[in-house]
Scaffold this motif. Structure first.
Motif, short mmCIF file in Angstrom:
data_model
loop_
_atom_site.label_atom_id
_atom_site.label_comp_id
_atom_site.label_asym_id
_atom_site.label_seq_id
_atom_site.Cartn_x
_atom_site.Cartn_y
_atom_site.Cartn_z
N GLY A 79 0.83 -1.19 0.00
CA GLY A 79 0.00 0.00 0.00
C GLY A 79 0.87 1.24 0.00
O GLY A 79 2.07 1.18 -0.25
N ARG A 80 0.25 2.38 0.27
CA ARG A 80 1.01 3.62 0.34
C ARG A 80 0.35 4.54 1.36
O ARG A 80 -0.86 4.45 1.62
N LEU A 81 1.13 5.41 1.93
CA LEU A 81 0.63 6.40 2.88
C LEU A 81 0.12 7.59 2.07
O LEU A 81 0.87 8.21 1.34
N VAL A 82 -1.16 7.88 2.20
CA VAL A 82 -1.75 8.92 1.35
C VAL A 82 -2.10 10.19 2.11
O VAL A 82 -2.31 11.22 1.49
N ARG A 83 -2.21 10.13 3.43
CA ARG A 83 -2.50 11.35 4.19
C ARG A 83 -2.13 11.16 5.65
O ARG A 83 -1.93 10.05 6.12
N THR A 84 -2.08 12.27 6.33
CA THR A 84 -1.81 12.25 7.77
C THR A 84 -2.94 12.98 8.49
O THR A 84 -3.58 13.86 7.92
N ALA A 85 -3.15 12.58 9.70
CA ALA A 85 -4.15 13.25 10.53
C ALA A 85 -3.44 14.31 11.36
O ALA A 85 -2.32 14.10 11.81
N GLY A 86 -4.08 15.40 11.55
CA GLY A 86 -3.47 16.49 12.30
C GLY A 86 -3.76 16.38 13.78
O GLY A 86 -4.27 17.31 14.38
N GLU A 87 -3.49 15.24 14.37
CA GLU A 87 -3.77 15.07 15.80
C GLU A 87 -2.67 14.24 16.45
O GLU A 87 -1.96 13.47 15.78
N ILE A 88 -2.53 14.41 17.72
CA ILE A 88 -1.54 13.67 18.49
C ILE A 88 -2.27 12.86 19.54
O ILE A 88 -3.13 13.39 20.25
N ASP A 89 -1.97 11.57 19.58
CA ASP A 89 -2.56 10.69 20.59
C ASP A 89 -1.78 10.88 21.88
O ASP A 89 -0.59 10.59 21.94
#
Length: 171
Positions: free
Chosen positions: A160-170
């Motif tokens: 697969g591929r990484l297509v986006r990131t979430a703008g949050e920190i766990d």
């Protein structure tokens, strides 16, 4: 969805269109005869009722209405077949055979089988190993990823591929 009622409605709408065409042709012919008679016998300007203009307009309106109804019944018939806009499987259904449904009523929930989206939480330390466009204006290349899982005693792998990131920190 059982299409028989909608198929019958299409046949009835087609008959109404045929009747509308016959009525319009008859009104055209009668208006032509009325104009010829007035030109041969009348003096001055003929009124529109004498020349059958309102009847002609009514026949044209009835034909337009019948054609619009035919289009609507064909659309209703086409909507008897339900299809998802993607390759998928049914997750759950909210209706059963013989049940009446209304427009806009949810029938089922489906999910796509042509792709999968996986959330991949990374620690801040792990994030340094992945080339992502974090806070930069240019778009980085989409890094490739391999996902593996043990299914039925065998290890399965998917690319697969990484297509986006979430703008949050766990936290």
């Amino acid at each position: 969805i059982d299409p028989r009622d909608f198929q019958i409605a299409v046949i009835q709408a087609e008959a109404a269109v045929a009747q509308g065409r016959v009525l319009l042709e008859r009104e055209l012919a009668e208006a032509k005869v009325a104009r010829q008679e007035w030109e041969g016998l009348g003096k001055g300007k003929a009124n529109s009722l004498l020349l059958r203009e309102p009847q002609l307009a009514q026949a044209e309106a009835a034909l337009r209405s019948a054609l619009a109804n035919l289009e609507k019944t064909k659309l209703d018939l086409a909507r008897c077949e339900i299809a998802a806009p993607f390759n998928g499987r049914i997750r759950s259904k909210q209706v059963d055979v013989g049940q009446f449904i209304n427009r806009g009523m949810p029938l089922a929930r489906a999910y796509a089988v042509d792709y999968v989206e996986i959330s991949l939480p990374l620690s801040l330390d792990e994030l340094g190993y992945v080339d992502l466009a974090l806070g930069r204006s240019e778009k980085a290349a989409e890094p490739e990823a391999v996902v593996s899982a043990r299914i039925g005693g065998e290890t399965q792998r998917w690319k697969g591929r990484l297509v986006r990131t979430a703008g949050e920190i766990d936290a």
